[in-house]
Design a protein around this motif. Structure first.
Motif, PDB file in Angstrom:
ATOM      1  N   ALA A  76       7.228  13.968  15.949  1.00  0.00           N
ATOM      2  CA  ALA A  76       5.833  13.771  16.356  1.00  0.00           C
ATOM      3  C   ALA A  76       5.450  14.911  17.285  1.00  0.00           C
ATOM      4  O   ALA A  76       6.317  15.493  17.932  1.00  0.00           O
ATOM      5  CB  ALA A  76       5.670  12.426  17.055  1.00  0.00           C
ATOM      6  N   HIS A  77       4.152  15.213  17.342  1.00  0.00           N
ATOM      7  CA  HIS A  77       3.754  16.327  18.210  1.00  0.00           C
ATOM      8  C   HIS A  77       2.883  15.859  19.368  1.00  0.00           C
ATOM      9  O   HIS A  77       2.132  14.886  19.252  1.00  0.00           O
ATOM     10  CB  HIS A  77       3.095  17.461  17.423  1.00  0.00           C
ATOM     11  CG  HIS A  77       1.802  17.109  16.734  1.00  0.00           C
ATOM     12  ND1 HIS A  77       0.596  17.110  17.388  1.00  0.00           N
ATOM     13  CD2 HIS A  77       1.521  16.764  15.446  1.00  0.00           C
ATOM     14  CE1 HIS A  77      -0.371  16.801  16.532  1.00  0.00           C
ATOM     15  NE2 HIS A  77       0.166  16.568  15.342  1.00  0.00           N
ATOM     16  N   MET A  78       3.002  16.562  20.488  1.00  0.00           N
ATOM     17  CA  MET A  78       2.258  16.202  21.696  1.00  0.00           C
ATOM     18  C   MET A  78       1.006  17.054  21.872  1.00  0.00           C
ATOM     19  O   MET A  78       0.165  16.747  22.703  1.00  0.00           O
ATOM     20  CB  MET A  78       3.160  16.379  22.929  1.00  0.00           C
ATOM     21  CG  MET A  78       4.388  15.478  22.912  1.00  0.00           C
ATOM     22  SD  MET A  78       5.418  15.713  24.379  1.00  0.00           S
ATOM     23  CE  MET A  78       6.200  17.291  24.001  1.00  0.00           C
ATOM     24  N   ILE A 105      -6.083  10.108  17.195  1.00  0.00           N
ATOM     25  CA  ILE A 105      -5.311   9.777  15.988  1.00  0.00           C
ATOM     26  C   ILE A 105      -4.328  10.885  15.637  1.00  0.00           C
ATOM     27  O   ILE A 105      -3.314  10.646  15.002  1.00  0.00           O
ATOM     28  CB  ILE A 105      -6.246   9.441  14.792  1.00  0.00           C
ATOM     29  CG1 ILE A 105      -5.457   8.788  13.651  1.00  0.00           C
ATOM     30  CG2 ILE A 105      -6.976  10.680  14.257  1.00  0.00           C
ATOM     31  CD1 ILE A 105      -4.957   7.418  13.954  1.00  0.00           C
ATOM     32  N   ASP A 106      -4.599  12.110  16.057  1.00  0.00           N
ATOM     33  CA  ASP A 106      -3.724  13.254  15.725  1.00  0.00           C
ATOM     34  C   ASP A 106      -3.198  13.863  17.013  1.00  0.00           C
ATOM     35  O   ASP A 106      -3.713  14.846  17.485  1.00  0.00           O
ATOM     36  CB  ASP A 106      -4.510  14.254  14.890  1.00  0.00           C
ATOM     37  CG  ASP A 106      -3.634  15.374  14.357  1.00  0.00           C
ATOM     38  OD1 ASP A 106      -2.402  15.244  14.442  1.00  0.00           O
ATOM     39  OD2 ASP A 106      -4.167  16.376  13.879  1.00  0.00           O
ATOM     40  N   MET A 107      -2.085  13.354  17.578  1.00  0.00           N
ATOM     41  CA  MET A 107      -1.471  12.126  17.120  1.00  0.00           C
ATOM     42  C   MET A 107      -0.992  11.270  18.282  1.00  0.00           C
ATOM     43  O   MET A 107       0.104  10.773  18.309  1.00  0.00           O
ATOM     44  CB  MET A 107      -0.331  12.403  16.137  1.00  0.00           C
ATOM     45  CG  MET A 107       0.735  13.298  16.723  1.00  0.00           C
ATOM     46  SD  MET A 107       2.376  13.238  15.944  1.00  0.00           S
ATOM     47  CE  MET A 107       2.140  13.528  14.244  1.00  0.00           C
ATOM     48  N   LYS A 108      -1.875  11.068  19.249  1.00  0.00           N
ATOM     49  CA  LYS A 108      -1.443  10.316  20.423  1.00  0.00           C
ATOM     50  C   LYS A 108      -1.167   8.849  20.124  1.00  0.00           C
ATOM     51  O   LYS A 108      -0.266   8.248  20.711  1.00  0.00           O
ATOM     52  CB  LYS A 108      -2.421  10.531  21.559  1.00  0.00           C
ATOM     53  CG  LYS A 108      -2.235  11.972  22.079  1.00  0.00           C
ATOM     54  CD  LYS A 108      -3.086  12.394  23.200  1.00  0.00           C
ATOM     55  CE  LYS A 108      -2.580  13.770  23.679  1.00  0.00           C
ATOM     56  NZ  LYS A 108      -3.482  14.393  24.636  1.00  0.00           N
ATOM     57  N   ASP A 139       3.923  22.498  19.618  1.00  0.00           N
ATOM     58  CA  ASP A 139       3.194  23.592  18.950  1.00  0.00           C
ATOM     59  C   ASP A 139       2.898  23.323  17.472  1.00  0.00           C
ATOM     60  O   ASP A 139       2.708  24.250  16.701  1.00  0.00           O
ATOM     61  CB  ASP A 139       4.001  24.900  19.102  1.00  0.00           C
ATOM     62  CG  ASP A 139       5.355  24.840  18.402  1.00  0.00           C
ATOM     63  OD1 ASP A 139       5.752  23.736  17.962  1.00  0.00           O
ATOM     64  OD2 ASP A 139       6.021  25.884  18.303  1.00  0.00           O
ATOM     65  N   GLU A 140       2.827  22.037  17.109  1.00  0.00           N
ATOM     66  CA  GLU A 140       2.593  21.733  15.690  1.00  0.00           C
ATOM     67  C   GLU A 140       1.246  22.250  15.212  1.00  0.00           C
ATOM     68  O   GLU A 140       1.122  22.762  14.098  1.00  0.00           O
ATOM     69  CB  GLU A 140       2.670  20.209  15.464  1.00  0.00           C
ATOM     70  CG  GLU A 140       2.784  19.808  13.981  1.00  0.00           C
ATOM     71  CD  GLU A 140       1.457  19.700  13.249  1.00  0.00           C
ATOM     72  OE1 GLU A 140       1.454  19.734  12.021  1.00  0.00           O
ATOM     73  OE2 GLU A 140       0.382  19.620  13.915  1.00  0.00           O
ATOM     74  N   GLU A 141       0.247  22.128  16.069  1.00  0.00           N
ATOM     75  CA  GLU A 141      -1.108  22.502  15.649  1.00  0.00           C
ATOM     76  C   GLU A 141      -1.279  24.011  15.503  1.00  0.00           C
ATOM     77  O   GLU A 141      -2.298  24.468  14.991  1.00  0.00           O
ATOM     78  CB  GLU A 141      -2.145  21.931  16.634  1.00  0.00           C
ATOM     79  CG  GLU A 141      -2.202  20.406  16.659  1.00  0.00           C
ATOM     80  CD  GLU A 141      -2.764  19.777  15.384  1.00  0.00           C
ATOM     81  OE1 GLU A 141      -3.041  20.508  14.424  1.00  0.00           O
ATOM     82  OE2 GLU A 141      -2.902  18.550  15.368  1.00  0.00           O
ATOM     83  N   VAL A 142      -0.318  24.777  15.976  1.00  0.00           N
ATOM     84  CA  VAL A 142      -0.399  26.227  15.790  1.00  0.00           C
ATOM     85  C   VAL A 142       0.749  26.719  14.912  1.00  0.00           C
ATOM     86  O   VAL A 142       1.164  27.870  14.987  1.00  0.00           O
ATOM     87  CB  VAL A 142      -0.440  26.985  17.140  1.00  0.00           C
ATOM     88  CG1 VAL A 142      -1.800  26.799  17.798  1.00  0.00           C
ATOM     89  CG2 VAL A 142       0.664  26.521  18.084  1.00  0.00           C
ATOM     90  N   MET A 164       5.260  11.607  11.836  1.00  0.00           N
ATOM     91  CA  MET A 164       4.311  10.652  12.393  1.00  0.00           C
ATOM     92  C   MET A 164       2.854  11.077  12.354  1.00  0.00           C
ATOM     93  O   MET A 164       2.053  10.627  13.163  1.00  0.00           O
ATOM     94  CB  MET A 164       4.710  10.310  13.835  1.00  0.00           C
ATOM     95  CG  MET A 164       6.050   9.616  13.972  1.00  0.00           C
ATOM     96  SD  MET A 164       6.206   8.099  12.990  1.00  0.00           S
ATOM     97  CE  MET A 164       4.853   7.147  13.650  1.00  0.00           C
ATOM     98  N   GLU A 165       2.483  11.959  11.420  1.00  0.00           N
ATOM     99  CA  GLU A 165       1.062  12.252  11.278  1.00  0.00           C
ATOM    100  C   GLU A 165       0.354  10.947  10.917  1.00  0.00           C
ATOM    101  O   GLU A 165       0.975  10.019  10.399  1.00  0.00           O
ATOM    102  CB  GLU A 165       0.838  13.299  10.167  1.00  0.00           C
ATOM    103  CG  GLU A 165       1.362  14.689  10.492  1.00  0.00           C
ATOM    104  CD  GLU A 165       0.633  15.358  11.660  1.00  0.00           C
ATOM    105  OE1 GLU A 165      -0.541  15.037  11.883  1.00  0.00           O
ATOM    106  OE2 GLU A 165       1.259  16.188  12.347  1.00  0.00           O
ATOM    107  N   PRO A 166      -0.949  10.856  11.227  1.00  0.00           N
ATOM    108  CA  PRO A 166      -1.646   9.591  10.970  1.00  0.00           C
ATOM    109  C   PRO A 166      -1.680   9.225   9.492  1.00  0.00           C
ATOM    110  O   PRO A 166      -1.669  10.101   8.627  1.00  0.00           O
ATOM    111  CB  PRO A 166      -3.062   9.856  11.486  1.00  0.00           C
ATOM    112  CG  PRO A 166      -3.190  11.335  11.599  1.00  0.00           C
ATOM    113  CD  PRO A 166      -1.821  11.861  11.869  1.00  0.00           C
TER     114      PRO A 166
HETATM  115 ZN   LIG Z   1      -1.071  16.261  13.651  1.00  0.00          ZN
END
Ligand SMILES: [Zn+2]
Length: 383
Positions: A76-78, A105-108, A139-142, A164-166
């Protein structure tokens, strides 16, 4: 413990997480999210290793000491895609059964879900939670540039990877993703006054225009290839032949073979110039391989589907063009499923929402999936 009865508590926790800005470039913010999460894991016996980053937040590797070789990896990413100040501008809120806020939702919501699923398993005295290792990256979003090697190292010899993506709007989990790449085309020309001595100039913009047209010809939407120069920069003045132009290219592919072929064609297009005297510098690569619906992933999906049916939830699967860390584990041959987070939509926008009723529902699903996979794994070890 009854997961449904924890909804209020989970939402309060989610509110705290959403109200911390944690864009990928916000080192302090991502670390603060980590700081909120760590005590929950420690409380149920996990040990946390921080993988320090220079510019981004720390990645967290979370293991239970009772299980030397956990068989299930959760990723999962923070980080979020939102700038600092967004949480203040539009903090966590609830309206008509949906929760809103940056990263909700993405992704707290998924982070909350993972913690409560593991807590639930411990409270019902299932040892399955010890068979889980969690990676929380920053750093998932980058593009997961620094976390990719960590994910790949830790995924090695795991039996399953749960990403754990939504879940999608209709509740579907994700079994197929296109692969993606990013490239930058930097063109160097020669500046000259376009009125006085245009013949001395070499237009970088003209050269880039040729390249854009050639690159866009690589599109083959029917077969899942998309090539898009989404941003261009360049030029100094309207009456100056441009000395510099830059194009930013996003590439999506459906198969590994396409990834190789398209990358090769991009290199070919940029290998020579159409405007004599200009030079092209190509950087970038295919960052994420495609996640394919192979036999292993399909088998895992069927387990999830079955567990869902036992809980009275019909689980469907779908494919998406967006990338995630599922691509890495899937490409390694680890049975992988994605979209195991709660249900929501409009990610990466100010309309992003969580379907509140799905928060406890998907948490229970996740817990039961973990329990089933741990059982499957024990069976394998005994035979
Ligand atoms: Zn995500």
């Amino acid at each position: 413990m009854n997961v449904q009865s924890k909804e209020k508590e989970m939402l309060a926790f989610l509110e705290r997480l959403v109200n911390i800005d944690s864009g990928s470039n916000n080192k302090a913010g991502v670390n603060e999210v980590g700081k909120e999460l760590i005590p929950y894991f420690e409380k149920i016996g996990y040990e946390i290793t921080k993988v320090k980053q220079d510019e981004a937040g720390d990645h967290l590797i979370i293991k239970h000491p009772a299980q030397k070789k956990a068989s299930i990896l959760i990723v999962a990413h923070m980080d979020t895609v939102f700038e600092e100040g967004t949480a203040k501008e539009r903090p966590f809120s609830i309206r008509e059964g949906r929760a809103y806020g940056p990263g909700v939702i993405d992704m707290k919501a998924s982070l909350v879900s993972v913690i409560y699923a593991l807590r639930y398993l411990k409270e019902i005295n299932s040892n399955a939670y010890q068979d889980v290792q969690v990676i929380l990256n920053s750093d998932e979003e980058v593009g997961s540039l620094t976390s990719r090697p960590i994910i790949e190292k830790e995924a090695y010899e795991k039996s399953y990877a749960l990403i754990m993506e939504p879940a999608r709007r209709d509740g579907s989990v994700v079994t197929e993703r296109r692969g993606s790449g990013r490239f930058t085309i930097e063109v160097h020309g020669k500046a000259a006054h376009s009125g006085i001595e245009p013949e001395k100039g070499r237009s970088a913009i003209e050269e880039l225009a040729h390249k854009i047209l050639k690159l866009h010809e690589l599109n083959d939407h029917e077969h899942g290839i998309s090539v898009n120069v989404g941003i261009i920069e360049g030029g100094d003045a309207v009456n100056t032949v441009s000395a510099m132009a830059i194009g930013h290219l996003d590439v999506r592919v459906a198969t590994l073979k396409q990834a190789e072929e398209v990358e090769h064609k991009i290199e070919e297009v940029c290998a020579s110039s159409d405007v004599t005297g200009t030079e092209i510098e190509l950087t970038g690569d295919m960052r994420r391989p495609p996640m394919l619906k192979n036999k292993k992933n399909e088998k895992l999906f069927h387990i999830v589907k079955k567990v869902g049916a036992e809980l009275g939830i019909e689980i469907k699967d779908t494919k998406t063009g967006g990338g995630s860390d599922a691509s890495f584990t899937s490409a390694m041959g680890i049975p992988t499923i994605d979209g195991l987070g709660p249900i929501g939509g409009n990610a990466h926008s100010d309309k992003e929402y969580l379907e509140i009723s799905s928060l406890t529902e998907r948490t229970l699903l996740l817990a039961k999936v973990i329990e089933r996979l741990a059982e499957e794994n024990n069976k394998v070890q005994q035979t």
